[in-house]
Design an enzyme around this catalytic site. Sequence first.
Site, PDB file in Angstrom:
ATOM      1  N   LYS A  60     -25.893   1.941 -11.397  1.00  0.00           N
ATOM      2  CA  LYS A  60     -26.663   2.707 -10.502  1.00  0.00           C
ATOM      3  C   LYS A  60     -26.503   2.168  -8.988  1.00  0.00           C
ATOM      4  CE  LYS A  60     -29.347   3.939 -15.585  1.00  0.00           C
ATOM      5  NZ  LYS A  60     -30.714   3.485 -15.348  1.00  0.00           N
TER       6      LYS A  60
ATOM      7  N   ASP B 189     -25.460  -2.003 -16.544  1.00  0.00           N
ATOM      8  CA  ASP B 189     -25.834  -0.333 -16.789  1.00  0.00           C
ATOM      9  C   ASP B 189     -26.623  -0.286 -15.010  1.00  0.00           C
ATOM     10  OD1 ASP B 189     -26.539   2.436 -17.431  1.00  0.00           O
ATOM     11  OD2 ASP B 189     -28.652   1.584 -17.430  1.00  0.00           O
TER      12      ASP B 189
ATOM     13  N   ALA C 172     -33.348   8.558 -14.881  1.00  0.00           N
ATOM     14  CA  ALA C 172     -33.514   9.890 -15.532  1.00  0.00           C
ATOM     15  C   ALA C 172     -33.220  11.480 -14.429  1.00  0.00           C
ATOM     16  CB  ALA C 172     -34.050   9.757 -16.532  1.00  0.00           C
TER      17      ALA C 172
END
Length: 936
Positions: free
Chosen positions: A795, A791, A724
């Site tokens: 990354k 997910d 983020a």
Amino acid sequence: MEAVAVSRTPVLELCQHNSVAVQLAKSPFSGDSSYRLSRLGFSHAQAWNLESSQLRLRNAIPRPQQRNYNSGIQASHGDVGVITQEKTKEVVFPQGDTWSVHKFGGTCVGSTERISNVAGIIVDDPSVRKAVVVSAMSKVTDMMYDLLYKAQSRDDSYLEALDTIEQKHRSTATALLGGGKDLENLLKNLEEDIHNLKAMLRAIYIAGHANENFSDYVAGHGELWSAQMLAAAVRKKGQSCVWMDARDVLVVNPTSSNQVDPDFELSLANLVDWYGRNPADCIIITGFIASTSKGIPTTLKRDGSDFSAAIMGSLFRAGQVTIWTDVDGVYSADPRKVKDAVVLSQLSYQEAWEMSYFGANVLHPRTTIPVMKYNIPIVIRNVFNVSAPGTKIWCSPLTSDTCPFEALDQDAADKVVKGFATIDHMALVNVEGTGMAGVPGTASAIFESVKDVGANVVMISQASSEHSVCFAVPEKEVNAVAEALERRFKTALQAGRLSKVEVVRNCAILAAVGQKMASTPGVSATLFNALAKANINVRAIAQGCSEYNITVVVNQEDSIRALKAVHSRFYLSKTPLAMGIIGPGLIGATLLDQLRDQSAILKEEFNIDLRVMGILGTTSMVLDESQLDLQQWRSELKERGEPTDLNKFTAHLHHNHFIPNKVIVDCTASADIAEHYLEWLKMGIHIITPNKKANSGPLDKYLAVKQLQRLSYTHYFYEATVGAGLPIMSTLRGLLETGDKIQEVQGIFSGTLSYIFNNLTGDRTFSDVVKEAKAKGYTEPDPRDDLSGTDVARKVVILAREAGLKLSLEDIPIESLVPAELQDENLSIDDFMKKLPEFDQALTARRLEAESNGQVLRFVGVVDVLNNRGSVELRKFSKSDAFAQLSGSDNIIAFKTTRYQQNRLIVIGPGAGAAVTAGGVFSDILRLASYLGAPS
């Protein structure tokens, strides 16, 4: 006593005044009662037209060594005295700054209302004396030339066209004046002029040809009529006023270049004579027209009214010449192309020359020549906005020893580059060959060939190697130029001394103008850096040793974008960035709200101007030519929205010529959107995204995007794809760029899974914590999207590729937290949540085993650089480890490198949530702005 002699003329009278003998003689340049005076002991000889045979000098003083007298016989107070036919009445012609000269173009006097408005400006001018130069009414000069064309073509409609012109002026004058003696005289003069024009045009009709004298005579009538109307309008407003036919005063000599040179000596003599017969404090003067030294009517050629005003300013020695137009002044760039162009407060004469040469709407360079000698300012003002101060064009303290101190406008002087201009539709001609080096006369032969075909060379560029000569000509002339060169150098081309005559079409010239450029380091570097960052290729460069101009040639399709890029970089106090936001969902909406709250502060305090030009959602989109109002973007998307069309959205952003730098911010998780990244980068559109699909997708596409990014100045930022808003990607790049070697990257990359395992303590079960996380909004709508580990694997792939590994998603082993029995895609979310408790036992057993050894479970992603692999798995960590001490949904990433082996480099903080993810995207936007020239 000193005698003054006039050569080759008979003596008429000798008089004595203030111990100076003055001799008058019959003038050799005129057959009427004009006289020439030649003065010894004064600055230089000066011609005068007089209606009498006497002239008296008031307080005439022989020239002292230290005093500089201007031309003309000057009294000690600056006035020139003449005696009219009434030999006892003296009329003084005052030269000096009591005069202000105004010029009004055709647009300014294009209608009854506008003529009346101009009359009001004249009356309101507080100057003691006013000389006003006026053009023909708008379009009238074109109509007069059309008359000539029709008459020469033996087209009988010239009579009807002339009647239209007459009616235009008759109706305008009637509406303007209403009635009275002025109207009666004006219409009588108009009728006589039309009668004479009919006779002249009839002769042209019969002959089928009009020479230049006939054409100039016909074309100049529009000014005669507009001057009379304006003078009458001024008188109607209560101010005494006369009008002047400039052909009675202004004498010019034609040159070979379709221009004219004023005869200032003879013109000043005529002006003094005219003023002696028509003394007035307000004179309306016809622009554009003049006479030759033989008394034949002529013109100052196209756009000659500005030149007329400058000449009159010089003759009157006026304090100022004001050119009234329909713009607020001279802009830093063409406002039709650069929306943020600003009005310049001041330009030097030389800067105005350069900008006008390159197409800026300033002045023709010759316009400044008459006033430069006396440092008379020219002010460009808007007749429709008299409150605007305009642009002052005059001497520069940098180059003129005689320039007054007050000429230095500090704000204007601080601008190294004053403005920018472009010339479109150009072509480059490159003559190249090893046989050119050291051969005298090659360049001369090249440009003689160009001259022979009548082409205009706009720019020349030649390297010191003499291997090639490159120059720019208008594209419409390039074929003739190329053919002429190939004929001229046919033998050299066949022998190989010249290798080619190359033509590069579809070019444009961009010029940066500023008087301090050569003496200020870094100007060229900044210019080319701005072009490079706008992804614009430079085809040729030219910079002389003067301080005024840097010229570059770019592709025609890049002309406007290049203009905007350099203007933004040099001149504006902000960095404009056109933004297209894709995906106004949770993250996109949060970003838009952050932009709404912060954009004004960024613009005011940090010189960053962020403009959202479009928002694209799943089903609808909204576009705007300037920028969307972020205070109400939701209602705009709802009320003005149109069906989603990604191609139209892209074209809208790409073809926006007002802002050179564009960025698409992809706030989706869509692989389909990510497919367009390479296409957008090729178009010069920057990309910022938290979307992981591009960087973790097919390896070949990822490598293509990264390769294009490295080869261009188009930027691709994706900090928010991992962690983020945490600085993970930038930290990794910083380590690599400073020469550190990455050995391993390990992290908890999922805020959802961080929350689950941080709260999986005591008697709580895995399914209980998952249910709680879903209720609090930490998970995706389908928790399996988080629990599957896909997910996290994306990354891991992103970090692995950034570290130099060529891994793909299928190369990453994933330990899924979704029980195999519940991985059926047909299983609903509700059914999954109901059945999940049945599988708690296995995970509880692993947790208890770890706790018995003083450890905790954490779901981590690992990039093992040394072994060229990655993984996603559930690992055990000592309770003293940083990975065991997280709270909430925090993320943690540990870098093990050559420098950081014993103590890993750790980044820790919130790694999930719309606010922090949008903040990470926002940070990338500001980083992009910094790369494009905003203060960092």
